[in-house]
Design an enzyme around this catalytic site. Structure first.
Site, PDB file in Angstrom:
ATOM      1  N   GLU A   1      -8.237 -20.931 -15.696  1.00 21.28           N
ATOM      2  CA  GLU A   1      -8.563 -21.589 -14.428  1.00 21.28           C
ATOM      3  C   GLU A   1      -9.594 -22.644 -14.784  1.00 21.28           C
ATOM      4  O   GLU A   1     -10.666 -22.319 -15.296  1.00 21.28           O
ATOM      5  CB  GLU A   1      -9.148 -20.572 -13.449  1.00 21.28           C
TER       6      GLU A   1
ATOM      7  N   HIS B   1      -4.373 -17.159  -4.790  1.00 24.76           N
ATOM      8  CA  HIS B   1      -5.191 -16.385  -3.848  1.00 24.76           C
ATOM      9  C   HIS B   1      -6.419 -17.132  -3.349  1.00 24.76           C
ATOM     10  O   HIS B   1      -7.159 -16.600  -2.526  1.00 24.76           O
ATOM     11  CB  HIS B   1      -5.616 -15.075  -4.528  1.00 24.76           C
ATOM     12  N   ASP B   2      -6.672 -18.319  -3.867  1.00 25.78           N
ATOM     13  CA  ASP B   2      -7.826 -19.119  -3.412  1.00 25.78           C
ATOM     14  C   ASP B   2      -7.402 -20.318  -2.573  1.00 25.78           C
ATOM     15  O   ASP B   2      -8.251 -21.099  -2.146  1.00 25.78           O
ATOM     16  CB  ASP B   2      -8.593 -19.685  -4.622  1.00 25.78           C
TER      17      ASP B   2
ATOM     18  N   ASP C   1     -10.377 -16.472 -15.694  1.00 23.48           N
ATOM     19  CA  ASP C   1     -11.107 -16.894 -14.504  1.00 23.48           C
ATOM     20  C   ASP C   1     -12.250 -17.855 -14.859  1.00 23.48           C
ATOM     21  O   ASP C   1     -13.007 -17.604 -15.805  1.00 23.48           O
ATOM     22  CB  ASP C   1     -11.690 -15.628 -13.862  1.00 23.48           C
TER      23      ASP C   1
ATOM     24  N   ASP D   1       0.843  -1.194   0.000  1.00 20.83           N
ATOM     25  CA  ASP D   1       0.000   0.000   0.000  1.00 20.83           C
ATOM     26  C   ASP D   1       0.882   1.249   0.000  1.00 20.83           C
ATOM     27  O   ASP D   1       1.661   1.456   0.930  1.00 20.83           O
ATOM     28  CB  ASP D   1      -0.893  -0.047   1.259  1.00 20.83           C
TER      29      ASP D   1
ATOM     30  N   ASP E   1      -5.934 -10.554 -15.269  1.00 17.90           N
ATOM     31  CA  ASP E   1      -6.978 -11.531 -14.967  1.00 17.90           C
ATOM     32  C   ASP E   1      -8.186 -11.195 -15.829  1.00 17.90           C
ATOM     33  O   ASP E   1      -8.669 -10.059 -15.805  1.00 17.90           O
ATOM     34  CB  ASP E   1      -7.340 -11.421 -13.483  1.00 17.90           C
TER      35      ASP E   1
ATOM     36  N   ASP F   1      -1.943  -1.189  -3.687  1.00 23.65           N
ATOM     37  CA  ASP F   1      -2.276  -0.433  -4.905  1.00 23.65           C
ATOM     38  C   ASP F   1      -1.150  -0.539  -5.943  1.00 23.65           C
ATOM     39  O   ASP F   1      -0.100  -1.140  -5.681  1.00 23.65           O
ATOM     40  CB  ASP F   1      -2.558   1.042  -4.551  1.00 23.65           C
TER      41      ASP F   1
HETATM   42  C1  NOJ Z   1     -12.014 -17.879  -9.293  1.00 19.76           C
HETATM   43  C2  NOJ Z   1     -11.208 -16.836  -8.600  1.00 19.76           C
HETATM   44  O1  NOJ Z   1      -9.891 -17.288  -8.470  1.00 19.76           O
HETATM   45  C3  NOJ Z   1     -11.885 -16.589  -7.284  1.00 19.76           C
HETATM   46  O2  NOJ Z   1     -11.113 -15.795  -6.416  1.00 19.76           O
HETATM   47  C4  NOJ Z   1     -13.231 -15.980  -7.546  1.00 19.76           C
HETATM   48  O3  NOJ Z   1     -13.940 -15.862  -6.336  1.00 19.76           O
HETATM   49  C5  NOJ Z   1     -14.064 -16.830  -8.505  1.00 19.76           C
HETATM   50  N1  NOJ Z   1     -13.299 -17.332  -9.589  1.00 19.76           N
HETATM   51  C6  NOJ Z   1     -15.199 -16.046  -9.076  1.00 19.76           C
HETATM   52  O4  NOJ Z   1     -14.722 -15.105  -9.996  1.00 19.76           O
END
Ligand code: NOJ
Length: 557
Positions: A257, A328-329, A203, A22, A99, A30
Site C-alpha cells: 500500500e 476497505h478504505d 500496509d 458470520d 495483510d 469469521d
Molecule cells: C491502511 C489500511 O488500509 C487502513 O485500513 C488502516 O487504517 C491504516 N493503514 C493503518 O493501518
C-alpha cells in the site's frame, strides 16, 4: 527459490473478514464464515484471496492494530480454522495473501507494553520515543499529525516521554532503525509462509523509514510531516533486506500500500530488477480524478482518470501494475466513477469491470463489488470507523466544520465499504443470524448475491466471464497499451497489442448514448466481438452509438 510471478495472470479477491460472513451468530464475520463461501469465491474465477488482518487485535482500527502476529483474533476463530481455510483455498487452486501491518503494532502488543515500562527496557527501542519540547517537555517532539486527525504523538506519564503514532494513539509506530525489529518482521513473514501463505499485502509500507532527527514538517493543517517519512531515506534498504530475509525464499507475491509511490519513483520501487515489492497500490487515480485538495469530493474527470491510469500503463513490462477501484478504505465505485447510473446498475458495474480489468496489471476485486454493492446512508451514530470519530471531534471547533465533514464522509467514508456483505434478502442480508457489528445497507433486499446470481443480467456472472476471458490471455497479460480516445470525456477506449494480436476495449462511461468514432487506423480491418455487457452488441467494431455504459471488447486483425 524460483519466482514464477504467478500474480501476473491472477485476479485477487479481497475479503474484509469482519463483514464477510458470520458463522456463529455473534454479529462479526469469521473464518468459518469464509470457509462456507469458498465455492462462491472459486466460481467467481479468482486466483488469490487477500485477507484483511485476522490476527489478535483489540480492534481500535479493525485489526490494523495487532497485539499478536502469530495468532488469530478471538472473534474470527482459531489457528486450526485458519489452516482449514488455507487448505480449502489451496485445494481449489486459490492462493492466499495476508495483510502485513508492520509500520505499527497495537499498544497492547507485548513489545509495546514492555517498551513503556522504562527507558532501559530491552524493548524500549522497538518504538519511537522522544523527549517533548518546551521547558517541561509537555509539547510534542515535532509538528507531525496523525492520518486520523490530531497530533501524531502521545505523552506517556511512566517515563515522561512521547511515542510516535502516525495512526491512532493505540497504533504506536515501530522503530525500523532497530535491526531487531526488522528481524522480528522477517520472522513473522516466514512463520506464515512456512504455513503455506502465498504472500502479503503490506500496509502503509512506505511510512517505515523516518528522516533522522524527525524534523518538523512543512505547514499543512491536515497531513503534516509526511514528506519526512513517505518513502523515507532507508525505505529501499529495509525492503530489500526483508525481501532477502523472507519473501524471496518463497514463490511469493507482495503488494505494497503505497501512498507516495507515483509514476516518477515507481520503477525504483517495483521493477523486477530491484528485488523489493512485486507491485503497489497507488492512489493517484482515485484521489486526483475526483477530489479537490485530496479531501473534498467532486465529479470524476474521466480525462484525468484515463491519463493517470495510462501513465502507469506506460511503465516497462518488468513493473507490474495493480488494477483496482475499491478496497476497505474506499467508498463503493458505483456512483463514484459512473455518475448517476439509475436504471443501469448492471451496465455501469460491468462497464467499470471491463475498463479496469483489461489493462495491464493484476486486478483486485473487493467483496461485494462483484454484485454491485453501493454506498450506504449513515446517521452519525451508524459510523463505526475511528477516523469518523476523531475527525468529527476536531472539526467541531471550526465554523460549519461538522457540516462539511458530514458531507465529505457521506461520499468518502471508509464505512461504505465495510457494511456487511449482502448474501440474500433474508434477515441481516444473510450475513449473520445475530445483530451485525455494523448496519446492513437497507438496499439488501434489492442488491444481494442470491438475487444477482439468478438474474438474467448478473454482475457476478459477468465478472466470472471476464476473469475467464483474461485467464492465460497473453495480449491482456503482457500486451502494450494505447489510449485511443484520450480527449473524450465520455468514452474510455484502448488498444492492447502483442505481436500481431490486437484487442480493442471500448467503454461508455455515461448514462446516455454517446457517439463513438472508430479511429482511422482500425477502419476496414476485420474484427470480432469477444465480450460485451449488452447481449445484442454489434459483432464488428465500427462507428456507432454506444448505449448507456456499453462496454465491448473486440479482437482486430
Ligand atoms: C491502511 C489500511 O488500509 C487502513 O485500513 C488502516 O487504517 C491504516 N493503514 C493503518 O493501518
Amino acid at each position: 527459490m524460483i519466482k514464477t510471478r504467478w500474480y501476473k495472470d491472477a485476479v485477487v479477491y479481497q475479503i474484509y473478514p469482519r463483514s464477510f460472513c458470520d458463522s456463529n451468530g455473534d454479529g462479526i464475520g469469521d473464518l468459518r464464515g469464509i470457509i462456507s463461501k469458498l465455492d462462491y469465491i472459486k466460481d467467481l474465477g479468482v486466483d488469490a484471496v487477500w485477507l484483511s488482518p485476522i490476527y489478535k487485535s483489540p480492534n481500535d482500527d479493525n485489526g490494523y492494530d495487532i497485539s499478536d502476529y502469530t495468532d488469530i483474533m478471538d472473534e474470527f476463530g482459531t489457528l486450526d480454522d485458519f489452516k482449514e481455510l488455507l487448505e480449502g483455498l489451496h485445494s481449489r487452486g486459490i492462493k492466499l495473501i495476508m495483510d502485513l501491518v508492520a509500520n505499527h503494532t497495537s499498544d497492547e502488543h507485548y513489545w509495546f507494553r514492555e517498551s513503556k515500562k522504562s527507558v532501559d527496557n530491552p524493548y524500549r527501542d522497538y518504538y519511537i520515543w522522544r523527549k517533548g519540547r518546551g521547558k517541561d517537555g509537555k509539547k510534542p517532539p515535532n509538528n507531525w499529525t496523525s492520518s486520523f486527525g490530531g497530533k501524531a504523538w502521545e505523552y506517556d506519564e511512566t517515563t515522561g516521554e512521547w511515542y510516535l503514532h502516525l495512526f491512532s494513539r493505540k497504533q504506536p509506530d515501530l522503530n525500523w532503525e532497530n535491526p531487531k525489529v526488522r528481524q522480528e518482521i522477517a520472522d513473522i513473514c516466514n512463520y506464515w509462509m512456512d504455513m503455506g501463505v502465498d504472500g502479503f499485502r503490506c500496509d502503509v509500507i512506505t511510512y517505515i523509514s523516518k528522516k533522522s532527527g524527525l524534523p518538523d514538517g512543512k505547514f499543512n493543517p491536515i497531513f503534516c510531516g509526511s514528506e519526512q517519512y513517505v518513502v523515507g531515506p532507508r525505505y529501499h534498504e529495509f525492503i530489500k533486506e526483508l525481501n532477502a530475509a523472507s519473501w524471496s525464499r518463497y514463490d511469493s507475491f507482495t503488494v505494497g500500500e503505497a501512498a507516495g509511490i507515483t509514476i516518477s519513483n515507481a520503477y525504483e520501487c517495483i521493477d523486477e530488477s530491484v528485488c523489493e515489492l512485486d507491485t503497489v497500490f497507488s492512489f493517484e487515480h482515485l484521489c486526483y480524478a475526483d477530489m479537490y485538495f485530496l479531501v473534498i469530493p467532486h465529479r470524476l474527470s474521466l480525462k484525468k482518470f484515463k491519463k493517470i491510469l495510462g501513465s502507469w500503463q506506460a511503465l516497462p513490462k518488468t513493473c507490474q501494475n495493480t488494477l483496482f477501484l475499491e478496497n476497505h478504505d474506499q467508498p463503493r465505485s458505483l456512483g463514484r466513477f459512473t455518475g448517476n447510473y439509475s436504471g443501469f446498475r448492471y451496465e455501469a458495474a460491468t462497464a467499470l469491470a471491463v475498463a479496469m480489468q483489461l489493462q495491464r496489471g493484476t486486478p483486485f476485486v473487493y467483496q461485494g463489488q462483484e454484485i454491485g454493492m453501493t454506498n450506504c446512508k449513515f446517521a452519525d451514530k451508524d459510523y463505526q470507523d475511528i477516523m469518523f470519530r476523531q475527525i468529527m471531534d476536531i472539526v467541531k471547533y471550526i465554523p460549519f466544520g461538522k457540516c462539511l465533514a458530514r458531507y465529505c464522509f457521506s461520499r468518502r467514508a471508509r464505512d461504505h465499504a465495510r457494511t456487511p456483505m449482502q448474501w440474500s434478502a433474508g434477515e441481516n442480508a444473510g450475513f449473520s443470524s445475530g445483530k451485525p457489528w455494523m448496519m446492513v445497507n437497507p438496499n439488501y433486499k434489492f442488491i444481494n448475491a442470491n438475487k444477482d446470481m439468478s438474474a438474467d443480467k448478473s454482475i457476478y456472472k459477468f465478472y466470472a466471464k471476464l476473469h475467464a476471458y483474461r485467464k492465460g490471455n497473453d495480449v491482456i497479460i503482457d500486451g502494450d497499451y494505447k489510449d485511443i480516445c484520450p480527449n473524450s470525456s465520455d468514452i474510455f477506449a484502448y488498444e492492447r497489442k502483442l505481436g500481431d494480436k490486437t484487442v480493442l476495449v471500448v467503454v461508455n462511461f455515461k448514462n446516455k448514448a454517446v457517439k463513438f468514432k472508430l479511429p482511422a487506423e482500425y477502419v476496414g480491418r476485420a474484427s470480432q466481438l469477444q465480450l460485451s455487457n449488452y447481449a445484442d452488441a454489434q459483432e464488428r467494431i465500427a462507428d456507432t452509438k454506444l448505449r448507456p455504459y456499453e462496454a465491448s471488447v473486440y479482437s482486430v486483425d
